[in-house]
Scaffold this motif. Structure first.
Motif, PDB file in Angstrom:
ATOM      1  N   LYS A 113      -2.436   5.194   6.149  1.00  0.00           N
ATOM      2  CA  LYS A 113      -3.097   4.250   6.666  1.00  0.00           C
ATOM      3  C   LYS A 113      -2.152   3.338   7.723  1.00  0.00           C
ATOM      4  O   LYS A 113      -0.815   3.448   7.681  1.00  0.00           O
ATOM      5  CB  LYS A 113      -3.375   2.976   5.474  1.00  0.00           C
ATOM      6  CG  LYS A 113      -4.335   3.528   4.523  1.00  0.00           C
ATOM      7  CD  LYS A 113      -4.373   2.679   3.252  1.00  0.00           C
ATOM      8  CE  LYS A 113      -5.412   3.117   2.226  1.00  0.00           C
ATOM      9  NZ  LYS A 113      -5.198   2.376   0.834  1.00  0.00           N
ATOM     10  N   PHE A 166      -1.213  -0.486   9.381  1.00  0.00           N
ATOM     11  CA  PHE A 166      -1.317  -1.775   8.779  1.00  0.00           C
ATOM     12  C   PHE A 166      -1.099  -2.667  10.124  1.00  0.00           C
ATOM     13  O   PHE A 166      -0.109  -2.641  10.740  1.00  0.00           O
ATOM     14  CB  PHE A 166      -0.498  -2.108   7.660  1.00  0.00           C
ATOM     15  CG  PHE A 166      -0.700  -1.490   6.319  1.00  0.00           C
ATOM     16  CD1 PHE A 166      -1.745  -2.202   5.512  1.00  0.00           C
ATOM     17  CD2 PHE A 166      -0.389  -0.199   6.226  1.00  0.00           C
ATOM     18  CE1 PHE A 166      -1.823  -1.706   4.326  1.00  0.00           C
ATOM     19  CE2 PHE A 166      -0.669   0.206   4.882  1.00  0.00           C
ATOM     20  CZ  PHE A 166      -1.537  -0.234   4.115  1.00  0.00           C
ATOM     21  N   ARG A 212      -5.804  -1.154   8.642  1.00  0.00           N
ATOM     22  CA  ARG A 212      -5.964  -2.068   7.477  1.00  0.00           C
ATOM     23  C   ARG A 212      -5.509  -3.409   8.230  1.00  0.00           C
ATOM     24  O   ARG A 212      -4.251  -3.427   8.465  1.00  0.00           O
ATOM     25  CB  ARG A 212      -5.256  -1.802   6.156  1.00  0.00           C
ATOM     26  CG  ARG A 212      -5.825  -0.664   5.436  1.00  0.00           C
ATOM     27  CD  ARG A 212      -6.961  -0.833   4.979  1.00  0.00           C
ATOM     28  NE  ARG A 212      -7.635   0.312   4.258  1.00  0.00           N
ATOM     29  CZ  ARG A 212      -8.136   1.604   4.444  1.00  0.00           C
ATOM     30  NH1 ARG A 212      -8.442   1.597   5.963  1.00  0.00           N
ATOM     31  NH2 ARG A 212      -8.528   2.409   3.594  1.00  0.00           N
ATOM     32  N   THR A 239      -4.547  -7.203   8.073  1.00  0.00           N
ATOM     33  CA  THR A 239      -4.131  -7.900   7.069  1.00  0.00           C
ATOM     34  C   THR A 239      -3.695  -9.417   7.306  1.00  0.00           C
ATOM     35  O   THR A 239      -3.757  -9.906   8.408  1.00  0.00           O
ATOM     36  CB  THR A 239      -2.500  -7.365   6.298  1.00  0.00           C
ATOM     37  OG1 THR A 239      -1.646  -7.745   7.405  1.00  0.00           O
ATOM     38  CG2 THR A 239      -2.824  -5.739   5.963  1.00  0.00           C
TER      39      THR A 239
END
Length: 281
Positions: A86, A88, A123, A125
Protein backbone atom coordinates in the motif's frame (compact mmCIF):
# COMPACT_ATOMS: atom_id res chain seq x y z
CA UNK A 1 15.78 -0.37 13.48
CA UNK A 2 17.94 -0.15 10.38
CA UNK A 3 17.60 2.80 7.99
CA UNK A 4 19.25 2.71 4.57
CA UNK A 5 19.44 5.78 2.34
CA UNK A 6 18.46 4.70 -1.17
CA UNK A 7 18.70 8.16 -2.71
CA UNK A 8 20.00 11.54 -1.61
CA UNK A 9 21.84 14.46 -3.18
CA UNK A 10 25.20 12.99 -2.17
CA UNK A 11 26.59 9.48 -1.75
CA UNK A 12 29.12 7.57 0.33
CA UNK A 13 32.61 7.57 -1.17
CA UNK A 14 33.40 3.85 -1.11
CA UNK A 15 30.67 2.56 -3.45
CA UNK A 16 31.12 3.92 -7.02
CA UNK A 17 28.14 1.96 -8.38
CA UNK A 18 25.69 4.14 -6.43
CA UNK A 19 24.00 7.08 -8.19
CA UNK A 20 22.56 10.31 -6.77
CA UNK A 21 19.92 12.89 -7.55
CA UNK A 22 18.21 15.78 -5.81
CA UNK A 23 15.68 13.65 -4.01
CA UNK A 24 15.08 11.39 -1.05
CA UNK A 25 14.18 7.76 -0.44
CA UNK A 26 14.75 5.79 2.75
CA UNK A 27 14.33 2.08 3.39
CA UNK A 28 13.39 1.30 6.99
CA UNK A 29 13.44 -2.10 8.61
CA UNK A 30 11.58 -1.87 11.93
CA UNK A 31 8.91 -3.63 13.97
CA UNK A 32 9.10 -6.64 11.64
CA UNK A 33 8.14 -4.47 8.64
CA UNK A 34 9.95 -2.99 5.64
CA UNK A 35 8.85 0.59 4.96
CA UNK A 36 9.83 2.85 2.08
CA UNK A 37 9.71 6.51 3.11
CA UNK A 38 9.63 8.61 -0.07
CA UNK A 39 10.47 7.41 -3.57
CA UNK A 40 12.90 9.92 -5.05
CA UNK A 41 12.65 11.86 -8.32
CA UNK A 42 13.12 8.93 -10.73
CA UNK A 43 13.95 5.21 -10.80
CA UNK A 44 17.46 5.76 -9.43
CA UNK A 45 16.48 4.60 -5.95
CA UNK A 46 15.70 1.19 -7.47
CA UNK A 47 19.18 0.99 -8.99
CA UNK A 48 20.72 1.75 -5.61
CA UNK A 49 18.44 -0.75 -3.88
CA UNK A 50 19.88 -3.46 -6.14
CA UNK A 51 23.43 -2.34 -5.36
CA UNK A 52 22.64 -2.39 -1.63
CA UNK A 53 20.85 -5.77 -1.86
CA UNK A 54 17.45 -4.43 -0.81
CA UNK A 55 14.50 -6.08 -2.52
CA UNK A 56 11.55 -3.86 -3.40
CA UNK A 57 9.32 -6.95 -3.52
CA UNK A 58 9.71 -7.25 0.26
CA UNK A 59 8.52 -3.71 1.05
CA UNK A 60 5.30 -3.80 3.09
CA UNK A 61 4.30 -0.14 2.73
CA UNK A 62 5.44 3.06 1.04
CA UNK A 63 4.87 6.46 2.66
CA UNK A 64 4.98 9.72 0.69
CA UNK A 65 6.02 12.63 2.90
CA UNK A 66 4.70 15.27 0.48
CA UNK A 67 3.79 15.67 -3.16
CA UNK A 68 6.83 17.43 -4.59
CA UNK A 69 8.46 15.57 -7.47
CA UNK A 70 11.77 14.83 -5.73
CA UNK A 71 9.99 12.71 -3.10
CA UNK A 72 7.45 10.77 -5.11
CA UNK A 73 8.18 10.70 -8.86
CA UNK A 74 9.55 7.18 -8.52
CA UNK A 75 6.09 5.89 -7.58
CA UNK A 76 5.35 4.26 -10.95
CA UNK A 77 8.65 2.38 -10.95
CA UNK A 78 7.97 1.17 -7.42
CA UNK A 79 4.47 -0.07 -8.28
CA UNK A 80 5.91 -2.07 -11.17
CA UNK A 81 8.45 -3.76 -8.89
CA UNK A 82 6.20 -4.30 -5.88
CA UNK A 83 2.76 -5.83 -6.45
CA UNK A 84 1.42 -5.81 -2.87
CA UNK A 85 2.45 -2.71 -0.96
CA UNK A 86 0.00 0.00 0.00
CA UNK A 87 1.08 3.59 -0.60
CA UNK A 88 0.15 6.11 2.09
CA UNK A 89 -0.31 9.85 1.38
CA UNK A 90 -1.97 12.71 3.17
CA UNK A 91 -5.50 13.35 1.95
CA UNK A 92 -5.76 16.73 0.21
CA UNK A 93 -7.15 18.37 -2.90
CA UNK A 94 -5.29 17.84 -6.16
CA UNK A 95 -3.02 20.76 -7.04
CA UNK A 96 0.05 21.70 -9.02
CA UNK A 97 3.12 22.77 -7.06
CA UNK A 98 5.44 25.51 -8.28
CA UNK A 99 8.88 26.88 -7.41
CA UNK A 100 8.96 30.62 -8.17
CA UNK A 101 11.99 32.89 -7.93
CA UNK A 102 11.91 36.25 -9.70
CA UNK A 103 10.96 35.47 -13.34
CA UNK A 104 11.68 31.75 -12.96
CA UNK A 105 8.71 29.42 -12.48
CA UNK A 106 9.22 25.67 -12.35
CA UNK A 107 6.53 23.05 -11.89
CA UNK A 108 7.66 20.72 -9.10
CA UNK A 109 4.60 18.45 -9.14
CA UNK A 110 4.98 14.72 -9.69
CA UNK A 111 3.36 13.68 -12.96
CA UNK A 112 3.95 10.06 -12.04
CA UNK A 113 2.03 10.51 -8.81
CA UNK A 114 -0.89 12.15 -10.64
CA UNK A 115 -0.91 9.31 -13.16
CA UNK A 116 -1.24 6.68 -10.44
CA UNK A 117 -3.34 8.67 -7.96
CA UNK A 118 -6.46 6.54 -8.56
CA UNK A 119 -4.61 3.30 -7.83
CA UNK A 120 -6.47 0.97 -5.48
CA UNK A 121 -3.22 0.56 -3.57
CA UNK A 122 -3.20 4.21 -2.50
CA UNK A 123 -4.42 5.08 0.99
CA UNK A 124 -5.23 8.72 1.72
CA UNK A 125 -4.89 9.55 5.40
CA UNK A 126 -5.86 12.26 7.88
CA UNK A 127 -5.24 12.80 11.58
CA UNK A 128 -3.00 10.18 13.19
CA UNK A 129 -3.03 6.73 11.58
CA UNK A 130 -1.29 3.65 13.00
CA UNK A 131 -0.57 1.79 9.75
CA UNK A 132 1.12 -1.08 11.60
CA UNK A 133 1.68 -1.68 15.28
CA UNK A 134 3.70 1.30 16.61
CA UNK A 135 4.21 2.80 13.12
CA UNK A 136 2.30 6.08 12.86
CA UNK A 137 1.55 8.55 10.10
CA UNK A 138 0.93 12.03 11.52
CA UNK A 139 -0.84 14.49 9.22
CA UNK A 140 -1.62 17.44 11.49
CA UNK A 141 1.57 19.23 12.48
CA UNK A 142 1.98 21.98 15.06
CA UNK A 143 2.46 25.64 14.11
CA UNK A 144 4.18 26.66 17.34
CA UNK A 145 7.38 27.64 15.51
CA UNK A 146 7.93 29.65 12.35
CA UNK A 147 8.12 27.53 9.23
CA UNK A 148 11.32 27.40 7.12
CA UNK A 149 12.15 30.58 5.22
CA UNK A 150 12.62 28.63 1.96
CA UNK A 151 8.88 27.97 1.77
CA UNK A 152 8.42 31.49 0.41
CA UNK A 153 9.49 30.23 -3.02
CA UNK A 154 6.94 27.40 -3.15
CA UNK A 155 3.38 27.85 -4.41
CA UNK A 156 0.37 25.74 -5.26
CA UNK A 157 -1.96 26.16 -8.22
CA UNK A 158 -5.59 25.04 -8.36
CA UNK A 159 -8.37 26.26 -10.67
CA UNK A 160 -5.91 28.76 -12.17
CA UNK A 161 -5.40 30.38 -8.77
CA UNK A 162 -1.82 30.54 -7.47
CA UNK A 163 -1.21 30.78 -3.72
CA UNK A 164 1.61 30.12 -1.32
CA UNK A 165 1.85 26.40 -0.66
CA UNK A 166 0.02 25.62 2.59
CA UNK A 167 1.71 22.18 2.79
CA UNK A 168 -1.61 20.51 3.50
CA UNK A 169 -0.07 17.59 1.59
CA UNK A 170 2.79 17.05 4.05
CA UNK A 171 2.95 14.34 6.69
CA UNK A 172 5.56 12.86 8.99
CA UNK A 173 6.10 9.34 10.24
CA UNK A 174 6.86 8.25 13.79
CA UNK A 175 7.99 4.77 14.80
CA UNK A 176 7.76 3.84 18.47
CA UNK A 177 10.21 1.24 19.75
CA UNK A 178 10.75 0.07 23.32
CA UNK A 179 13.60 2.52 23.87
CA UNK A 180 12.06 5.55 22.21
CA UNK A 181 10.69 7.25 19.10
CA UNK A 182 12.14 7.91 15.65
CA UNK A 183 10.75 10.82 13.60
CA UNK A 184 10.95 10.85 9.78
CA UNK A 185 10.65 14.34 8.31
CA UNK A 186 10.88 14.17 4.51
CA UNK A 187 11.65 17.84 3.85
CA UNK A 188 10.09 19.29 7.02
CA UNK A 189 8.42 22.14 5.16
CA UNK A 190 6.21 22.46 8.24
CA UNK A 191 9.37 22.94 10.29
CA UNK A 192 11.39 20.28 12.07
CA UNK A 193 10.74 22.01 15.40
CA UNK A 194 7.00 21.83 14.76
CA UNK A 195 7.36 18.12 13.99
CA UNK A 196 9.23 17.56 17.23
CA UNK A 197 6.68 19.60 19.19
CA UNK A 198 3.86 17.56 17.65
CA UNK A 199 5.58 14.30 18.56
CA UNK A 200 6.21 15.38 22.15
CA UNK A 201 2.51 16.19 22.55
CA UNK A 202 1.37 12.92 20.97
CA UNK A 203 3.78 10.77 22.96
CA UNK A 204 4.40 12.60 26.26
CA UNK A 205 7.29 11.55 28.48
CA UNK A 206 8.79 9.42 25.69
CA UNK A 207 12.39 9.78 24.57
CA UNK A 208 13.06 10.69 20.94
CA UNK A 209 15.86 8.39 19.81
CA UNK A 210 16.39 10.11 16.48
CA UNK A 211 15.14 12.48 13.80
CA UNK A 212 15.84 11.45 10.22
CA UNK A 213 15.35 13.49 7.04
CA UNK A 214 15.73 16.92 5.52
CA UNK A 215 15.28 20.20 7.40
CA UNK A 216 14.63 22.47 4.37
CA UNK A 217 17.34 24.98 5.12
CA UNK A 218 18.72 25.25 1.60
CA UNK A 219 17.44 27.88 -0.83
CA UNK A 220 19.11 26.98 -4.12
CA UNK A 221 20.24 23.33 -3.93
CA UNK A 222 22.73 23.71 -6.80
CA UNK A 223 24.82 26.07 -4.68
CA UNK A 224 23.80 24.70 -1.26
CA UNK A 225 22.80 28.29 -0.50
CA UNK A 226 21.35 28.54 3.01
CA UNK A 227 18.02 30.31 3.17
CA UNK A 228 17.49 32.66 6.08
CA UNK A 229 20.21 33.93 8.37
CA UNK A 230 22.88 32.24 10.45
CA UNK A 231 20.90 33.41 13.48
CA UNK A 232 17.83 31.45 12.35
CA UNK A 233 19.81 28.23 11.86
CA UNK A 234 21.52 28.83 15.20
CA UNK A 235 18.11 29.26 16.85
CA UNK A 236 16.96 25.95 15.34
CA UNK A 237 20.00 24.11 16.68
CA UNK A 238 19.74 25.61 20.16
CA UNK A 239 16.02 24.90 20.33
CA UNK A 240 16.60 21.27 19.35
CA UNK A 241 18.89 20.99 22.36
CA UNK A 242 15.88 21.72 24.58
CA UNK A 243 14.09 18.56 23.46
CA UNK A 244 14.85 14.95 24.52
CA UNK A 245 16.50 13.98 21.23
CA UNK A 246 19.30 11.42 21.06
CA UNK A 247 20.56 11.89 17.49
CA UNK A 248 19.78 13.69 14.24
CA UNK A 249 20.48 12.31 10.77
CA UNK A 250 20.01 14.73 7.92
CA UNK A 251 20.72 15.43 4.26
CA UNK A 252 18.88 16.33 1.04
CA UNK A 253 17.36 19.80 1.59
CA UNK A 254 19.33 20.73 4.71
CA UNK A 255 22.37 21.81 2.70
CA UNK A 256 26.06 21.63 3.55
CA UNK A 257 26.38 25.24 4.74
CA UNK A 258 23.48 25.00 7.17
CA UNK A 259 24.77 21.60 8.27
CA UNK A 260 28.09 23.14 9.31
CA UNK A 261 26.26 25.61 11.54
CA UNK A 262 24.12 22.85 13.06
CA UNK A 263 27.17 20.63 13.57
CA UNK A 264 29.00 23.46 15.32
CA UNK A 265 26.26 23.60 17.96
CA UNK A 266 24.92 20.04 18.08
CA UNK A 267 28.30 18.36 17.69
CA UNK A 268 28.31 14.57 17.26
CA UNK A 269 24.56 14.40 17.86
CA UNK A 270 24.00 15.30 14.20
CA UNK A 271 25.30 13.39 11.17
CA UNK A 272 24.84 13.56 7.42
CA UNK A 273 23.23 10.58 5.69
CA UNK A 274 24.26 10.38 2.02
CA UNK A 275 23.10 7.76 -0.48
CA UNK A 276 24.27 4.32 0.59
CA UNK A 277 24.51 5.22 4.28
CA UNK A 278 23.09 2.61 6.63
CA UNK A 279 22.22 3.57 10.21
CA UNK A 280 21.24 1.27 13.04
CA UNK A 281 19.21 3.08 15.68
Amino acid sequence: MIVTVLIDNKKISNCPKLVTESGLSLHISAMGKNILFDLGASNKFLHNANVLDIKMEDVDAAVVSHRHHDHCSGIGHFLEKNKKSKVFLRDCNSKDYLFRLSKLTKNISSRSLLLHSKSRRFRYTSGVVEIYSNIFIVNEISNKYKRPEGNKYIYSKADNHINKDSFDHELMMVIREEDGLVIFTGCAHSGVLNMVHTTVNLFPNTRIKAIIGGFHLVGLPLFSWTIGSREEVTFLANELLNYPIGALYTGHCTGSKAYKILRGILGNRIEQIPTGCRVEI
